[in-house]
Structures are given as C-alpha cells and as structure tokens.
Design a protein around this motif. Structure first.
Motif, PDB file in Angstrom:
ATOM      1  N   GLY A  21      34.828  23.208   7.713  1.00 36.12           N
ATOM      2  CA  GLY A  21      34.629  22.262   8.808  1.00 36.12           C
ATOM      3  C   GLY A  21      34.808  22.883  10.186  1.00 36.12           C
ATOM      4  N   PRO A  22      35.890  23.663  10.412  1.00 40.54           N
ATOM      5  CA  PRO A  22      36.070  24.279  11.731  1.00 40.54           C
ATOM      6  C   PRO A  22      34.904  25.190  12.123  1.00 40.54           C
ATOM      7  N   THR A  23      34.279  25.850  11.133  1.00 43.51           N
ATOM      8  CA  THR A  23      33.135  26.710  11.428  1.00 43.51           C
ATOM      9  C   THR A  23      31.980  25.901  11.980  1.00 43.51           C
ATOM     10  N   LEU A  24      31.743  24.728  11.413  1.00 40.98           N
ATOM     11  CA  LEU A  24      30.623  23.899  11.842  1.00 40.98           C
ATOM     12  C   LEU A  24      30.908  23.186  13.160  1.00 40.98           C
ATOM     13  N   LEU A  25      32.181  22.964  13.462  1.00 39.19           N
ATOM     14  CA  LEU A  25      32.546  22.244  14.683  1.00 39.19           C
ATOM     15  C   LEU A  25      32.827  23.166  15.871  1.00 39.19           C
ATOM     16  N   ARG A  26      32.892  24.478  15.629  1.00 46.03           N
ATOM     17  CA  ARG A  26      33.245  25.429  16.675  1.00 46.03           C
ATOM     18  C   ARG A  26      32.175  25.482  17.761  1.00 46.03           C
ATOM     19  N   THR A  27      32.609  25.659  19.003  1.00 44.04           N
ATOM     20  CA  THR A  27      31.696  25.854  20.121  1.00 44.04           C
ATOM     21  C   THR A  27      32.001  27.188  20.791  1.00 44.04           C
ATOM     22  N   ALA A  28      30.968  27.829  21.312  1.00 44.52           N
ATOM     23  CA  ALA A  28      31.138  29.133  21.946  1.00 44.52           C
ATOM     24  C   ALA A  28      31.936  29.008  23.235  1.00 44.52           C
ATOM     25  N   PRO A  29      32.810  29.992  23.545  1.00 44.59           N
ATOM     26  CA  PRO A  29      33.562  29.950  24.798  1.00 44.59           C
ATOM     27  C   PRO A  29      32.651  29.946  26.020  1.00 44.59           C
ATOM     28  N   GLY A  30      31.517  30.668  25.923  1.00 41.36           N
ATOM     29  CA  GLY A  30      30.578  30.734  27.044  1.00 41.36           C
ATOM     30  C   GLY A  30      31.103  31.596  28.178  1.00 41.36           C
ATOM     31  N   GLY A  31      30.467  31.494  29.322  1.00 45.92           N
ATOM     32  CA  GLY A  31      30.870  32.281  30.478  1.00 45.92           C
ATOM     33  C   GLY A  31      30.050  33.543  30.611  1.00 45.92           C
ATOM     34  N   PRO A  32      30.231  34.273  31.696  1.00 46.40           N
ATOM     35  CA  PRO A  32      29.443  35.496  31.933  1.00 46.40           C
ATOM     36  C   PRO A  32      29.842  36.608  30.977  1.00 46.40           C
ATOM     37  N   SER A  33      28.917  37.549  30.779  1.00 48.86           N
ATOM     38  CA  SER A  33      29.211  38.690  29.917  1.00 48.86           C
ATOM     39  C   SER A  33      28.724  39.965  30.591  1.00 48.86           C
ATOM     40  N   ASP A  34      29.350  41.082  30.226  1.00 50.12           N
ATOM     41  CA  ASP A  34      29.012  42.379  30.801  1.00 50.12           C
ATOM     42  C   ASP A  34      28.026  43.157  29.943  1.00 50.12           C
ATOM     43  N   VAL A  35      27.955  42.808  28.644  1.00 45.72           N
ATOM     44  CA  VAL A  35      27.055  43.531  27.746  1.00 45.72           C
ATOM     45  C   VAL A  35      26.538  42.568  26.684  1.00 45.72           C
ATOM     46  N   SER A  36      25.251  42.656  26.389  1.00 48.69           N
ATOM     47  CA  SER A  36      24.614  41.812  25.392  1.00 48.69           C
ATOM     48  C   SER A  36      24.037  42.717  24.300  1.00 48.69           C
ATOM     49  N   VAL A  37      24.373  42.419  23.048  1.00 50.35           N
ATOM     50  CA  VAL A  37      23.996  43.333  21.963  1.00 50.35           C
ATOM     51  C   VAL A  37      23.310  42.570  20.844  1.00 50.35           C
ATOM     52  N   ALA A  38      22.576  43.309  20.020  1.00 54.48           N
ATOM     53  CA  ALA A  38      21.931  42.744  18.840  1.00 54.48           C
ATOM     54  C   ALA A  38      21.910  43.784  17.742  1.00 54.48           C
ATOM     55  N   THR A  39      21.869  43.306  16.492  1.00 51.92           N
ATOM     56  CA  THR A  39      21.692  44.199  15.353  1.00 51.92           C
ATOM     57  C   THR A  39      20.705  43.569  14.400  1.00 51.92           C
ATOM     58  N   ILE A  40      19.839  44.394  13.811  1.00 52.41           N
ATOM     59  CA  ILE A  40      18.823  43.873  12.902  1.00 52.41           C
ATOM     60  C   ILE A  40      18.453  44.916  11.857  1.00 52.41           C
ATOM     61  N   ASN A  41      18.352  44.472  10.617  1.00 54.44           N
ATOM     62  CA  ASN A  41      17.781  45.291   9.547  1.00 54.44           C
ATOM     63  C   ASN A  41      16.303  44.896   9.478  1.00 54.44           C
TER      64      ASN A  41
END
Length: 275
Positions: free
Chosen positions: A75-95
């Motif tokens: 339940g906590p996983t489904l109800l969680r919200t992102a902290p948000g706010g500015p970020s210094d680095v944006s990353v991604a990973t993909i196979n």
C-alpha cells in the motif's frame, strides 16, 4: 468444501506474502517468486468473491487476511508521492535488447533532457550507439554496456563483476556541482533454478559499491533482481533506490510489452532523489 478451500488458500497466500523471507530458496525458485510477489494480490479478489458466495463470515474474514497483508506490504508503494523540487542531474538506464531492431527509437524515448544515459545489450556501432552519439558529447563503452554524458567523463575503466567477461564499467563524471562516480552494470540473468551466477554478480556489485570511497555514487543498469528479491538486501541498503525513494507505483519495466517486474535500477549514495 468451497469455504474450506478458500480458507486454506487464503491462509497459504497470507503466509507466502508475509513470510516469504523465511521460505527456503528451493534451488533458486523462491527468489524468482519474490520478484513477482506484488502480483500475488491478483488472486485476492477471486478469493473474496468465492467467500461471498459461501455467505460465511469466518470464510470472508479468512479471505480478507491476505488482502490485509498485501495492503500493509505494498500500500505505501502505491500511495507514495515524489518529493519533487529542482535537480542537478537527470539520469536514465535502459536495456535496449540485443535483438531489438528499433533500439534507436528506444534510446531516443528515454534520453530527452537527460544528463546521463546508461545502456545495456548494446551492439558495437549499432543504431542505439549512433543515436546517442548525436545527442551526447561524451561516451564510454565496454562491450555491451555504455555510458553517455553531457558532462566530461574522467577515469573510465571496465569492471569485473564475476561473469568472466566485462559487462560493467566505472566512470567519474565532472558535473557542475562536483565529481560523480557512475557504475553501469548488466548482471547475470535469473531464472527458476538458475540464480547462482546472478547471486554472485549481485554480491560483487555490493562489494564494489562498499569498497568505493566516492562520496557521491550512482549505480545504473539491468541488475536482474526485483525490489522484493531477498538477494538484493546486500545492495539496498547501503545504497538507496530512486524508484523506492521518489518514484510512483511499482515501476515495473520488463518485459516492455507487459511489464511485470523491475530488473532495471537507479541506485545511489550521497545524493537526494527528487523524482
């Protein structure tokens, strides 16, 4: 008979959900089952419908037991919200998938606005690599794994994770806010009855992160282990999981056509996840 069957099934389901960590590995079957643990909740509505047909309160209460355990766990996983706010680095990973003929579109879909992109199952000089080369000024590739960056890459080298051939790398990225150590890894696969090599590469990844003295560290890649897999406990913690800290929902990523688990991860130390 229906009532007794529902009570037995409900009890067994509640025990598996709540006590999966106590189950024997059964030759590697249980860790794979743990990777699909959230999906066991799909059976709960059927148990409840069957219980209502019995018109027996003890059976209905028994059917509600696994629903309660599932709700407490996920339940906590489904109800969680992102902290948000500015970020210094944006990353991604993909196979991208070694046999994927549309790998260029795959990396194009995840690389927009990113500062770092980690890729697994690359083909040397293939469509994915060519597409990323047009988008990022810096890259480092080791066999089938690679890192593309908007920032300069320093001290890059291949890393041994116990596969007998290099399928991981370590690089230091010079960001505007200071140096950031980045690992890109593609660990061994895990299948029912075949998890020993995955377990060893996972343990090696944990040892590498523990021994690395970098203040700020990212580990990106296809780790072939889910959040609920018991073998991940040596890696998270001490590292934090970006999806668990700042994502929404379960974040399933594989297979692409109908994601049922998340083998792909963004782990970190010395940073704060915003989203």
């Amino acid at each position: 008979m229906l009532g007794r069957a529902i009570m037995v099934l409900a009890g067994a389901l509640a025990l598996v959900l709540g006590g999966h960590g106590l189950l024997p590995e059964l030759g590697g079957f249980t860790p794979v089952l743990e990777s699909l643990l959230p999906w066991l909740g799909v059976t709960v509505p059927f148990l409840l419908i069957g219980a209502l047909f019995t018109r027996s309160w003890p059976v209905i209460v028994a059917a509600l037991l696994p629903a309660t355990v599932w709700g407490i766990m996920f339940g906590p996983t489904l109800l969680r919200t992102a902290p948000g706010g500015p970020s210094d680095v944006s990353v991604a990973t993909i196979n991208v998938g070694a046999a994927n003929g549309d790998s260029a579109r795959a990396v194009r879909s995840v690389s927009g606005g990113r500062d770092l992109v980690a890729v697994q199952e690359l083909t040397e000089g293939g469509p994915a690599a060519k597409e990323l080369d047009t988008r990022f000024p810096h890259r480092y590739q080791v066999n089938t794994v690679g890192l593309w960056s908007r920032f300069p890459i320093r001290q890059a080298r291949r890393v041994d994770i116990g596969l007998g051939w290099a399928r991981a790398l370590r690089a230091v990225v010079e960001t505007p806010k200071g140096r950031l150590t980045v690992y890109v890894m593609h660990l061994a696969s895990a299948r029912p009855g075949q998890t020993a090599q995955r377990d060893e590469t996972l343990a090696q990844a944990g040892r590498l992160a523990e021994r690395d003295g970098s203040e700020r560290l990212l580990l990106l890649g296809d780790l072939n282990t889910a959040t609920t897999d018991r073998k991940r406990s040596g890696l998270v913690p001490p590292l934090l999981d970006a999806q668990q800290e700042a994502g929404s929902g379960f974040g399933f990523t594989w297979p692409a056509s109908f994601p049922v688990t998340r083998p792909d991860h963004i782990l970190y130390r010395g940073l704060t996840a915003a989203s």
